[in-house]
Design a protein around this motif. Sequence first.
Motif, PDB file in Angstrom:
ATOM      1  N   ASN A   1      18.852  29.692  10.434  1.00 48.11           N
ATOM      2  CA  ASN A   1      19.353  29.153   9.201  1.00 48.11           C
ATOM      3  C   ASN A   1      18.992  27.557   9.547  1.00 48.11           C
ATOM      4  O   ASN A   1      20.145  27.128  10.035  1.00 48.11           O
ATOM      5  CB  ASN A   1      20.427  29.578   8.517  1.00 48.11           C
ATOM      6  CG  ASN A   1      20.498  29.072   7.095  1.00 48.11           C
ATOM      7  OD1 ASN A   1      19.847  27.822   6.756  1.00 48.11           O
ATOM      8  ND2 ASN A   1      21.359  29.638   6.188  1.00 48.11           N
ATOM      9  N   ARG A   2      17.930  26.901   9.314  1.00 47.41           N
ATOM     10  CA  ARG A   2      17.827  25.379   9.573  1.00 47.41           C
ATOM     11  C   ARG A   2      18.906  24.682   8.961  1.00 47.41           C
ATOM     12  O   ARG A   2      19.558  23.729   9.540  1.00 47.41           O
ATOM     13  CB  ARG A   2      16.442  24.851   9.245  1.00 47.41           C
ATOM     14  CG  ARG A   2      16.323  23.505   9.747  1.00 47.41           C
ATOM     15  CD  ARG A   2      14.807  23.131   9.481  1.00 47.41           C
ATOM     16  NE  ARG A   2      14.454  21.569   9.576  1.00 47.41           N
ATOM     17  CZ  ARG A   2      13.584  20.962   9.268  1.00 47.41           C
ATOM     18  NH1 ARG A   2      12.576  21.622   8.704  1.00 47.41           N
ATOM     19  NH2 ARG A   2      13.291  19.782   9.572  1.00 47.41           N
ATOM     20  N   ALA A   3      19.059  24.751   7.572  1.00 46.87           N
ATOM     21  CA  ALA A   3      20.165  24.038   6.635  1.00 46.87           C
ATOM     22  C   ALA A   3      21.496  24.230   7.372  1.00 46.87           C
ATOM     23  O   ALA A   3      22.267  23.275   7.344  1.00 46.87           O
ATOM     24  CB  ALA A   3      20.068  24.491   5.467  1.00 46.87           C
ATOM     25  N   TYR A   4      21.947  25.437   7.604  1.00 48.77           N
ATOM     26  CA  TYR A   4      23.238  25.685   8.062  1.00 48.77           C
ATOM     27  C   TYR A   4      23.231  25.059   9.595  1.00 48.77           C
ATOM     28  O   TYR A   4      24.254  24.466   9.659  1.00 48.77           O
ATOM     29  CB  TYR A   4      23.252  27.313   8.469  1.00 48.77           C
ATOM     30  CG  TYR A   4      24.739  27.406   8.985  1.00 48.77           C
ATOM     31  CD1 TYR A   4      25.806  27.429   8.135  1.00 48.77           C
ATOM     32  CD2 TYR A   4      24.770  27.817  10.306  1.00 48.77           C
ATOM     33  CE1 TYR A   4      27.106  27.958   8.638  1.00 48.77           C
ATOM     34  CE2 TYR A   4      25.878  28.205  10.777  1.00 48.77           C
ATOM     35  CZ  TYR A   4      27.029  28.301   9.987  1.00 48.77           C
ATOM     36  OH  TYR A   4      28.287  28.465  10.576  1.00 48.77           O
ATOM     37  N   ILE A   5      22.149  25.065  10.528  1.00 50.29           N
ATOM     38  CA  ILE A   5      22.357  24.400  11.870  1.00 50.29           C
ATOM     39  C   ILE A   5      22.722  22.913  11.649  1.00 50.29           C
ATOM     40  O   ILE A   5      23.282  22.298  12.397  1.00 50.29           O
ATOM     41  CB  ILE A   5      21.130  24.832  12.598  1.00 50.29           C
ATOM     42  CG1 ILE A   5      21.228  26.415  12.955  1.00 50.29           C
ATOM     43  CG2 ILE A   5      21.200  23.904  13.952  1.00 50.29           C
ATOM     44  CD1 ILE A   5      22.319  26.735  13.824  1.00 50.29           C
ATOM     45  N   ILE A   6      21.711  22.250  10.931  1.00 48.77           N
ATOM     46  CA  ILE A   6      21.968  20.990  10.636  1.00 48.77           C
ATOM     47  C   ILE A   6      23.378  20.548  10.050  1.00 48.77           C
ATOM     48  O   ILE A   6      24.047  19.582  10.790  1.00 48.77           O
ATOM     49  CB  ILE A   6      20.784  20.282   9.667  1.00 48.77           C
ATOM     50  CG1 ILE A   6      19.535  20.479  10.086  1.00 48.77           C
ATOM     51  CG2 ILE A   6      21.212  18.818   9.194  1.00 48.77           C
ATOM     52  CD1 ILE A   6      18.232  20.108   9.325  1.00 48.77           C
ATOM     53  N   LEU A   7      23.762  21.381   9.281  1.00 42.67           N
ATOM     54  CA  LEU A   7      25.333  20.957   8.658  1.00 42.67           C
ATOM     55  C   LEU A   7      26.402  21.420   9.761  1.00 42.67           C
ATOM     56  O   LEU A   7      27.259  20.590   9.832  1.00 42.67           O
ATOM     57  CB  LEU A   7      25.659  22.051   7.387  1.00 42.67           C
ATOM     58  CG  LEU A   7      26.868  21.818   6.789  1.00 42.67           C
ATOM     59  CD1 LEU A   7      27.153  20.525   6.016  1.00 42.67           C
ATOM     60  CD2 LEU A   7      26.929  23.115   5.875  1.00 42.67           C
TER      61      LEU A   7
ATOM     62  N   LYS B   1      26.692  14.027   2.142  1.00 43.39           N
ATOM     63  CA  LYS B   1      25.822  12.932   2.809  1.00 43.39           C
ATOM     64  C   LYS B   1      26.647  11.562   2.587  1.00 43.39           C
ATOM     65  O   LYS B   1      26.627  10.918   3.582  1.00 43.39           O
ATOM     66  CB  LYS B   1      24.484  12.778   2.142  1.00 43.39           C
ATOM     67  CG  LYS B   1      23.407  14.093   2.234  1.00 43.39           C
ATOM     68  CD  LYS B   1      22.258  13.877   1.644  1.00 43.39           C
ATOM     69  CE  LYS B   1      21.456  15.065   2.282  1.00 43.39           C
ATOM     70  NZ  LYS B   1      19.936  15.114   1.480  1.00 43.39           N
TER      71      LYS B   1
ATOM     72  N   CYS C   1      25.130  27.936   1.759  1.00 47.23           N
ATOM     73  CA  CYS C   1      23.822  27.961   2.365  1.00 47.23           C
ATOM     74  C   CYS C   1      23.536  29.001   3.408  1.00 47.23           C
ATOM     75  O   CYS C   1      22.580  29.112   3.678  1.00 47.23           O
ATOM     76  CB  CYS C   1      23.703  26.538   2.895  1.00 47.23           C
ATOM     77  SG  CYS C   1      24.445  26.191   4.563  1.00 47.23           S
ATOM     78  N   SER C   2      24.672  29.715   3.638  1.00 47.66           N
ATOM     79  CA  SER C   2      24.324  30.974   4.516  1.00 47.66           C
ATOM     80  C   SER C   2      24.479  32.319   3.956  1.00 47.66           C
ATOM     81  O   SER C   2      24.423  33.462   4.896  1.00 47.66           O
ATOM     82  CB  SER C   2      25.670  30.711   5.746  1.00 47.66           C
ATOM     83  OG  SER C   2      26.721  30.984   5.092  1.00 47.66           O
TER      84      SER C   2
ATOM     85  N   VAL D   1      26.105  21.189  13.183  1.00 53.17           N
ATOM     86  CA  VAL D   1      25.980  20.000  13.963  1.00 53.17           C
ATOM     87  C   VAL D   1      26.619  18.622  13.656  1.00 53.17           C
ATOM     88  O   VAL D   1      27.492  18.247  14.219  1.00 53.17           O
ATOM     89  CB  VAL D   1      24.577  19.882  14.626  1.00 53.17           C
ATOM     90  CG1 VAL D   1      24.515  18.723  15.646  1.00 53.17           C
ATOM     91  CG2 VAL D   1      24.035  21.030  15.275  1.00 53.17           C
ATOM     92  N   CYS D   2      26.240  18.310  12.547  1.00 56.87           N
ATOM     93  CA  CYS D   2      26.885  17.114  11.950  1.00 56.87           C
ATOM     94  C   CYS D   2      28.261  17.215  11.639  1.00 56.87           C
ATOM     95  O   CYS D   2      29.211  16.646  11.904  1.00 56.87           O
ATOM     96  CB  CYS D   2      25.976  16.699  10.657  1.00 56.87           C
ATOM     97  SG  CYS D   2      24.352  16.480  10.820  1.00 56.87           S
TER      98      CYS D   2
END
Length: 428
Positions: free
Chosen positions: A245-251, A316, A367-368, A253-254
């Motif tokens: 899940n790209r959106a989850y990975i970005i969230l 954000k 988002c997951s 990590v940040c």
Amino acid sequence: MARAEEDRPGADATSALGALLGYRAYARRWVFLLVLSLLNFSNATLWLSFAPVADTIAHHFLLSTKQINWLSLIYLVASIPSGVVAIWVLDSVGLRWATIVCAWLNFAGSVFRTLAFLFIEIQDPFPFLMGGQSLCALAQTLVIFSPAKLAALWFPEHQRATANMIGTMSNPLGILVANLLSPALVKKEEGIPMMLGIYIIPAGLACLLAITCLWESVPPSPPSAGAAHSTSEKFLDGLKLLLRNRAYIILAVCFGGGIGIFSSFSVLLEQVLCVKGYSNEFAGLCGALFIGFGVLGALVLSLYVDRTKHFIEAVKIGFCLTSMVCVAFALVSQLQGQTFALATLCSLLGFFGFSVAPIAMELAVECSFPVGEGAAAGLVIVLGQAEGVLVMVLLTGLTTRRAEPSISTCQDGQGPLDWMGSLWWEQP
């Protein structure tokens, strides 16, 4: 997002429709939230009880400040392997048993830390301190993952962000109390046993309430359509979905990086400020302002997001403002006599940074979907703890001892540290 589209003006109509469909919010959900919040609060006080008086503790036990730092760092290290287990426990065993086991570990750890002071012949209490902290660290992963799951299982849609905020913010509230209480109790080294004893009280109360007041992991009837139709994936399947899940990975990590930076800030604040002549009491006040304004910001932002559903925008903007304040703190903390500026920056750092935490956790769950709430929230925190270990090891490793005289108020009996390079490396 699948479970966060309810518009607040229509909440009353939705509640009426939910009643017709058999959805029900039970009053005892607040008891569960109270127990979980008290447990989270207690675990946080135990985590940070040594950090605000690290120099005094180090001098009393003839230890280095790096050894004292490990009494806090063990929380982050232990949570990485135990966090994966905690995710499985929450999604497989259930919220009630997870909370009870967590309460016992937390209470046992708080008691174990004091055993060295009950036996006069023991010359080295450090193993007892580390052993107690390790038990509490195992409890942390269970309690800190639980608010998102409790909110999803027990609370209606329009109360989920608020419930998540209360459960999540009880942890920084415990950090606030530790920042104020430890310096107040340990003005002299003789106050160390009293400090350890006082922190047992909330741990024991949380354990008692968890045993006597929690009887079920899920309510008899779901509180919302989202809870009724939740089809969480199996543990391993859920982890695979999260990693794709790209959106989850970005969230993850940040937000995980933010957890790492804030953990390091809480543990090392006193050691950074004492080098420039600031007292332990002032460092504790800065830590308390950091948390106090963070809780206030979380309350305001959670209520706003509950009404508007602007999850992404809030996260954000919060990240951007937090980064700016971090840079300002790195500059001002290296100057002398800037008490007002430092207090203001710590307040802003908490207000912008901590306020994002419950929103980011709720967003991670949303988002997951359809991954279980425990796995979605837990993996974010495990990643954050791993980043916290990395940040703290690098920060302390990049410091150097000063040989020349200084205005340092550090009481560890060693030369003052130079934190300039470390703090600039930390900036996002």
